[in-house]
Design an enzyme around this catalytic site. Structure first.
Site, PDB file in Angstrom:
ATOM      1  N   ALA A 353       0.985  -1.424   0.144  1.00 12.18           N
ATOM      2  CA  ALA A 353      -0.049  -0.148   0.007  1.00 12.18           C
ATOM      3  C   ALA A 353       0.846   1.273  -0.112  1.00 12.18           C
ATOM      4  O   ALA A 353       1.892   1.276   0.726  1.00 12.18           O
ATOM      5  CB  ALA A 353      -0.924  -0.024   1.128  1.00 12.18           C
ATOM      6  N   ASP A 413     -13.559   0.847  10.900  1.00  5.78           N
ATOM      7  CA  ASP A 413     -14.022  -0.518  11.170  1.00  5.78           C
ATOM      8  C   ASP A 413     -12.973  -1.529  10.447  1.00  5.78           C
ATOM      9  O   ASP A 413     -12.522  -1.095   9.611  1.00  5.78           O
ATOM     10  CB  ASP A 413     -15.410  -0.761  10.854  1.00  5.78           C
ATOM     11  CG  ASP A 413     -16.147  -2.189  11.471  1.00  5.78           C
ATOM     12  OD1 ASP A 413     -15.350  -2.767  12.597  1.00  5.78           O
ATOM     13  OD2 ASP A 413     -17.181  -2.689  11.288  1.00  5.78           O
TER      14      ASP A 413
END
Length: 605
Positions: A353, A413
């Protein structure tokens, strides 16, 4: 403030108690030797457990509404915790009984196949057939410790017709400008018990706010319009909301125009009030963000609700819409299905990432994906800031903790998958090597696929320091100010990030700042907050020690103007009194207020 107690409060335990399994059925299952009878009985045992779960879960939204009406904020928090743990609790209740009674059950493929056919026949006409089938799959996976697979509930034997939002919408025909009486009818239609502070005044203010939001759509006086409102209340913590849209008809010079609508309600000491009106998709997305606690929706039609929310907030994947109304397992399946579909469509490889290399986690994504996947390293890198690493399982517990609490609008979340398999060809070579070298306890290579003992999935963010290098001056300033709001909201949720480093925070597509790395989170109530007169460093005390005066230096905000903007907007964050006051409130069981929408959308009175 002491909330009025509602008569239901003492009955929450009774209303949410999981009934015991049907021991007569279990006994019959163990005693029979007939394969067909055994399959039929096993299906009945599991379906009875699901029915128990589903009945309890459907009682909770009504209890949440009652808690809101009673201003029993402790009950709202308790109901959220109960609902989060209910699915797993019902499965965990049955699994050991099946293992003890039929130890050979896990490996009897023929029995499972026959029993599954029996179950599918039994649920064929039920609305929640897909959910019952999901429960069946979860229970079998728990028994067998099998590979996690994204079972398709849209096709196959448990499929149901494609959901349309129209089925749950009430339509009010009107003309422009929208009259306060129309809004009052909508408020009355919510069916909330309790007095209003000033319903007529709120209706007038809300109508004016909607009219102002309609202006960019080119409305004309006398033009016909429809207001579509979901026939459901949405309840969470101290708030409630009504959700829908305003639709302006197609006319010669204008196509059909839609305006999202959220009417936010509070129940104050002096009565119910309309606190805010939101008419922007990004603002609705923040209010319904998975960074907050789940909403309890009183309408049981979860597919139609998720479809409506997706129509109102199209930037957010459909899978996360299920999760935000509490249907985590269906959301979990939908998210993995979306990730696999993204890969098939784009042909992109999963690769490291963007941003900074994690000291505890390895994060990876596809360039066009809406998600980031991560695993926890076996051991942190040499850049790890702390003397002691609690280990993989301890870090996973922290990620689970964040999933189970009200994330206060400022923490992502997590979806945590177990035993999930992804094809080796999905991964870039360098990432593949790193996963296999640094995640030996988590990742194994089996017959051309990577099997993950755990896999964490989150919505993709841009790491804050990376965002600040490319943002405009105004956007950068807004981000660092929002960072302070994020830290405050985390504190209100009893979460303290002892690694207050800007690299642990990210900026979303709607330019909101969230905490996304949780290996360093601790309960704020366990932290020792110290002022300038405290010992000079944490080495003098046990546990986590925090000196607010040192905060700004750790955030990696290098630009002096941005540091000044943060300090000017949030001077209290550098004061021990703020943190100690929050600790006292949390220890007293108070539920601090969290702002779930822009202050500018609050009605001006």
């Amino acid at each position: 403030m002491t909330a009025t107690r509602h008569p239901f409060a003492s009955d929450i335990d009774a209303a949410t108690r999981i009934a015991e399994p049907d021991f007569d059925l279990l006994d019959a299952l163990v005693r029979t030797d007939d394969p067909d009878d055994q399959a039929h009985t096993l299906a009945r045992v599991v379906l009875a457990a699901f029915d128990n779960y589903y009945a309890v879960s459907r009682r909770i939204p009504a209890l949440a509404q009652a808690a809101f009406e009673a201003r029993d904020w402790a009950a709202t928090v308790r109901l959220s915790k109960i609902r989060l743990g209910l699915y797993t609790a019902c499965i965990d209740q049955l699994v050991p009984l099946l293992k003890a009674g039929l130890p050979e059950l896990a490996n009897d493929e023929q029995l499972w196949a026959r029993a599954e056919a029996e179950l599918l026949a039994a649920i064929a006409e039920r609305y929640e057939a897909d959910f019952a089938f999901a429960f069946w799959q979860s229970l079998r996976r728990k028994l067998v410790s099998d590979e996690w697979r994204p079972v398709s509930y849209d096709t196959g034997p448990a499929a149901r017709p494609k959901a349309t939002s129209a089925a749950i919408l009430k339509t009010i025909a009107t003309t422009l400008p929208i009259r306060p009486a129309v809004i009052r009818d909508i408020l009355d239609g919510a069916g909330l018990r309790g007095p209003w502070r000033d319903r007529d005044g709120d209706a007038a203010l809300a109508a004016a706010a909607i009219e102002a939001a309609l202006e960019p759509l080119g409305p004309r006086a006398g033009e016909t319009a429809k207001i579509e409102i979901a026939e459901s209340g949405f309840f969470r913590n101290r708030g409630a909301c009504l959700v829908g849209r305003v639709r302006l008809r197609d006319r010669g010079d204008m196509p059909m125009r839609n305006l999202p609508l959220l009417i936010a309600l509070l129940n104050e000491d002096d009565g119910l009030v309309v606190d805010a009106v939101l008419c922007d998709a990004d603002e609705l997305q923040y209010a319904f963000s998975s960074t907050l606690a789940n909403y309890h929706a009183t309408n049981p039609h979860y597919h139609e609700l998720a479809r409506l929310l997706h129509e109102l907030m199209p930037k957010r994947p459909l899978g996360t819409q299920y999760s935000c109304i509490g249907f985590h397992h269906l959301g979990k399946v939908a998210v993995m299905t979306e990730i696999l579909a993204e890969h098939r469509r784009s042909k992109e490889k999963l690769d490291t990432a963007p941003g900074f290399k994690g000291t505890v986690a390895i994060a990876f994504t596809m360039p066009s994906s809406a998600y980031v996947l991560k695993i926890i390293r076996d051991h942190p890198t040499d850049d790890y800031k702390f003397d002691y690493f609690d280990g993989l399982d301890a870090v996973l517990r922290k990620y689970n903790l964040v999933h189970e609490i009200d994330r206060a609008g400022s923490m992502l979340d997590n979806i945590i998958y177990s035993n999930v398999k992804l094809e080796r060809t999905m991964f870039a070579p360098d990432l593949l090597d790193e996963l296999l070298e640094s995640g030996i306890d988590t990742v194994t290579l089996e017959r051309g696929a990577l099997v993950f003992r755990h896999l964490i999935v989150q919505i993709k963010l841009t790491p804050l320091p990376l965002y600040l290098t490319t943002a405009s001056a105004a956007d950068a300033r807004a981000a660092v100010i929002n960072l302070g709001d994020c830290i405050k909201n985390n504190a209100a949720a009893d979460i303290f990030n002892k690694d207050l480093d800007g690299r642990n925070y990210g900026v979303s597509r709607i330019r909101k700042v969230y905490l996304f790395d949780y290996d360093a989170v601790e309960p704020l109530t366990d932290v020792r907050v110290r002022g300038d007169d405290a010992p000079p460093g944490p080495e003098f005390e046990d546990g986590v020690v925090f000196r607010p005066a040192d905060m700004l230096g750790g955030l990696r905000i290098d630009d002096p103007a941005l540091r000044r903007a943060f300090r000017d907007a949030h001077p209290e964050l550098m004061q021990p009194e703020y943190w100690q006051g929050m600790q006292r409130a949390l220890r007293a069981g108070k539920v601090p207020r969290v702002m779930n929408y822009p202050a500018a959308r609050r009605l001006r009175r």
